[in-house]
Write a protein that holds these residues in place. Structure first.
Motif, mmCIF file in Angstrom:
data_model
loop_
_atom_site.group_PDB
_atom_site.id
_atom_site.type_symbol
_atom_site.label_atom_id
_atom_site.label_comp_id
_atom_site.label_asym_id
_atom_site.label_seq_id
_atom_site.Cartn_x
_atom_site.Cartn_y
_atom_site.Cartn_z
ATOM 1 N N CYS A 27 0.861 -1.262 0.044
ATOM 2 C CA CYS A 27 0.173 -0.088 0.174
ATOM 3 C C CYS A 27 0.827 1.279 0.123
ATOM 4 O O CYS A 27 1.778 1.429 0.672
ATOM 5 C CB CYS A 27 -0.869 -0.079 1.315
ATOM 6 S SG CYS A 27 -1.732 1.753 1.445
ATOM 7 N N CYS A 30 -2.254 5.890 -1.491
ATOM 8 C CA CYS A 30 -2.753 6.958 -2.340
ATOM 9 C C CYS A 30 -4.215 7.493 -2.112
ATOM 10 O O CYS A 30 -4.675 8.387 -2.651
ATOM 11 C CB CYS A 30 -3.091 6.293 -3.944
ATOM 12 S SG CYS A 30 -4.171 4.867 -3.890
ATOM 13 N N GLY A 31 -5.008 6.625 -1.263
ATOM 14 C CA GLY A 31 -6.309 6.995 -1.047
ATOM 15 C C GLY A 31 -7.321 6.854 -1.624
ATOM 16 O O GLY A 31 -8.631 7.189 -1.459
ATOM 17 N N CYS A 33 -8.916 4.235 -1.995
ATOM 18 C CA CYS A 33 -9.851 3.244 -1.458
ATOM 19 C C CYS A 33 -10.778 4.101 -0.591
ATOM 20 O O CYS A 33 -11.968 3.686 -0.406
ATOM 21 C CB CYS A 33 -9.060 2.220 -0.710
ATOM 22 S SG CYS A 33 -7.881 3.018 0.481
ATOM 23 N N CYS A 81 -7.960 -0.160 -6.381
ATOM 24 C CA CYS A 81 -6.456 -0.321 -5.588
ATOM 25 C C CYS A 81 -5.510 -0.389 -6.762
ATOM 26 O O CYS A 81 -5.345 -1.609 -7.116
ATOM 27 C CB CYS A 81 -6.589 -1.219 -4.731
ATOM 28 S SG CYS A 81 -4.901 -1.179 -3.853
ATOM 29 N N ARG A 83 -2.543 -1.001 -6.296
ATOM 30 C CA ARG A 83 -1.567 -1.922 -5.619
ATOM 31 C C ARG A 83 -2.350 -3.222 -5.579
ATOM 32 O O ARG A 83 -1.691 -4.129 -4.944
ATOM 33 C CB ARG A 83 -0.940 -1.689 -4.432
ATOM 34 C CG ARG A 83 -0.319 -0.211 -4.354
ATOM 35 C CD ARG A 83 1.005 -0.170 -5.307
ATOM 36 N NE ARG A 83 1.958 -0.833 -4.627
ATOM 37 C CZ ARG A 83 3.268 -1.219 -5.314
ATOM 38 N NH1 ARG A 83 3.122 -1.158 -6.822
ATOM 39 N NH2 ARG A 83 3.857 -1.980 -4.903
#
Ligand code: SF4
Ligand code: SF4
Lengths: 189, 314
Positions: A27, A30-31, A33, A81, A83
């Protein structure tokens, strides 16, 4: 690899990674989510912060948060996401870890949500199937909120929305045995 | 004749009886024989996987094992939540034989899991196994003039690696079916937003907030009604609608119909077979738009949109 300062083993991170099959260190905060999650505004800490808390090994703080109890497993976040972290799976894992370690957050919402699921499972254990009106009634009785949804009840009943009488799986015994065996598995991990 | 194992789920015999009954009518018209899974049990829904790890897999697994005893290749599941639990369990079991063995040990009498039955939502079955062309061919009462917002919710198309069906962000399968029935699907950005699902009883406020936004956006899209394929979505959007309307100080008057109710109507079954009295928001007013001419710009746009939509899904 360059080790900056002293390395302390982050047992919490290892446990969550193992249970969820993800690597939380992936993670990069990045935000995405958070902006995707429909219930992030109801959470003590939105998913991004939960990820960071796990990375920092903040076990108690994570367990006491209501976030994983509010997660609807809608998978909107994980679909976006970058990632490819399975965020609902991580939420589920910390929830299960918290249950295993018997941590009960004081949040009344969490208490209600837990009660609901307990009653639901109890119903399945007894009958093999779920029975909606009884479910509603038991929830309201056990949370001492007898009149909640009462304004819906007569209408729903009249419209045949909620059936009276109920169904049982023929092999209710097999289900009861399954519950016992699954519980055993849960305890022998 | 196609044969299909049918998993109704707990709500089919309760709150979503009209889903169950119209599904049966539609399958009859489509020449599909449905065999209800004998002695099925509750899939555990949200509760099992919120609280436990093994039980959440064991409950669906028992149904999968029972389904393998029948001759049908596919099990069709009415409820999106049941579908999600069953499909996730299948994927988990197929990918982790060790785990499958462990979980199978809690199911003593039913036998071993082999993994040779496919699991599909009814929407997926209609779209992939029947196809929009066949569906269009059965229409005797086109729903022309009806504008419909198709609401999929979260579980029918997500997560992508589990469902392996349609788009997780902007699915079009139900939109295409609705258009095959002669209706117009409205552009609806909130089609995969979550309705609040199982919080309906335990945290009603969340449902009022999430479902409220979905209703607002559906109304804004110009829809006369919302089409769904899940009992939980239906009850959150229909039964909670008066409360939401009161809270937001506006009326939506958006009936919420199962896709199978719309199919049954288009296939020529009378209105009473849709069991209109089951709906909290009455459906008759919305259905009276059938036969209306839709304003010219939309008629012009429609073929192009449908073509684009088709290619997007494929
Ligand atoms: S979207 Fe993924 S990478 Fe971004 S903050 Fe959330 S979990 Fe971390
Ligand atoms: S899966 Fe959970 S955390 Fe992710 S968007 Fe849905 S509710 Fe939020």
């Amino acid at each position: 690899m360059i080790a900056l300062g002293q390395q302390i083993e982050n047992k919490f991170l290892t446990a969550v990674n193992k249970k969820s099959g993800n690597n939380i260190l992936d993670c990069y905060q990045c935000g995405k989510c958070v902006s995707t999650c429909p219930v992030s505004s109801f959470m003590d800490f939105p998913p991004r912060e939960i990820m960071q808390m796990i990375k920092l090994g903040l076990k108690d703080e994570t367990y006491m948060a209501n976030s994983m109890w509010f997660c609807l497993t809608c998978a909107a976040c994980s679909g976006r996401c970058p990632r490819e972290i399975d965020i609902p799976r991580v939420m589920e894992s910390i929830r299960h870890l918290a249950i295993e370690e018997n941590v009960n957050p004081d949040d009344p919402h969490v208490k209600n949500i837990r009660k609901f699921h307990e009653i639901f499972l109890d119903m399945v254990r007894r009958y093999g199937r779920n029975y909606e009106l009884r479910m509603m009634a038991e929830f309201n009785i056990r949370t001492r909120n007898l009149f909640k949804d009462m304004h819906l009840a007569p209408k729903a009943l009249l419209k045949g929305k909620i059936p009276i009488g109920h169904e049982k799986v023929k092999s209710a015994k097999a289900i009861q045995r399954m519950f016992k065996l699954a519980e055993k598995l849960e305890n022998t991990k | 004749m196609t044969k299909l194992t049918y998993f109704p789920g707990c709500s089919a015999h309760g709150t979503s009886e009209e889903f169950d009954s119209t599904l049966k009518l539609v399958m009859k018209s489509l020449d599909v024989e449905m065999e209800e899974l004998p002695d099925w049990n509750c899939c555990g829904a949200t509760s099992a996987h919120v609280m436990t790890e093994n039980l959440a897999l064991a409950l669906p697994l028992r149904n999968l094992v029972l389904a393998e005893k029948l001759d049908n290749k596919t099990m069709g599941i009415a409820c999106a939540s049941c579908y999600s639990r069953m499909k996730s369990t299948k994927v988990e079991m197929d990918n982790h034989p060790e785990l499958a063995k462990k979980i199978n040990s809690t199911i003593v009498e039913e036998g071993e899991y082999k993994g040779d039955v496919d699991v599909k939502s009814m929407l997926q079955f209609f779209y992939e196994d029947i196809g929009t062309e066949t569906i269009a061919g059965k229409v005797t009462y086109p729903l022309k003039g009806l504008k419909i917002a198709c609401y999929y919710g979260c579980l029918l198309t997500r997560p992508k690696n589990i469902t392996q069906f349609d788009s997780p962000e902007y699915p079009m399968s139900m939109d295409n079916i609705v258009e095959a029935l002669g209706a117009t699907a409205t552009p609806f950005d909130f089609k995969t937003e979550c309705c609040g699902a199982s919080f309906s009883i335990s945290d009603t406020e969340i449902v009022l907030s999430l479902s409220g936004t979905i209703l607002e956006m559906a109304k804004e899209s110009g829809a006369h009604l919302i089409a769904v394929a899940c009992p939980l979505c239906q009850s959150n959007l229909d039964m909670r609608q008066p409360d939401i309307a009161k809270k937001r100080g506006k009326k939506f008057d958006l009936p919420v119909l199962y896709i199978t109710q719309l199919m049954a109507l288009a296939f020529g079954y009378p209105l009473k077979d849709l069991k209109p009295s089951k709906h909290i928001i009455p459906i008759e007013q919305a259905l009276s738009h059938i036969g209306e001419e839709i304003a010219t710009p939309e008629v012009k746009k429609k073929p192009k949109k449908a073509v684009e939509a088709e290619s997007e899904v494929e």
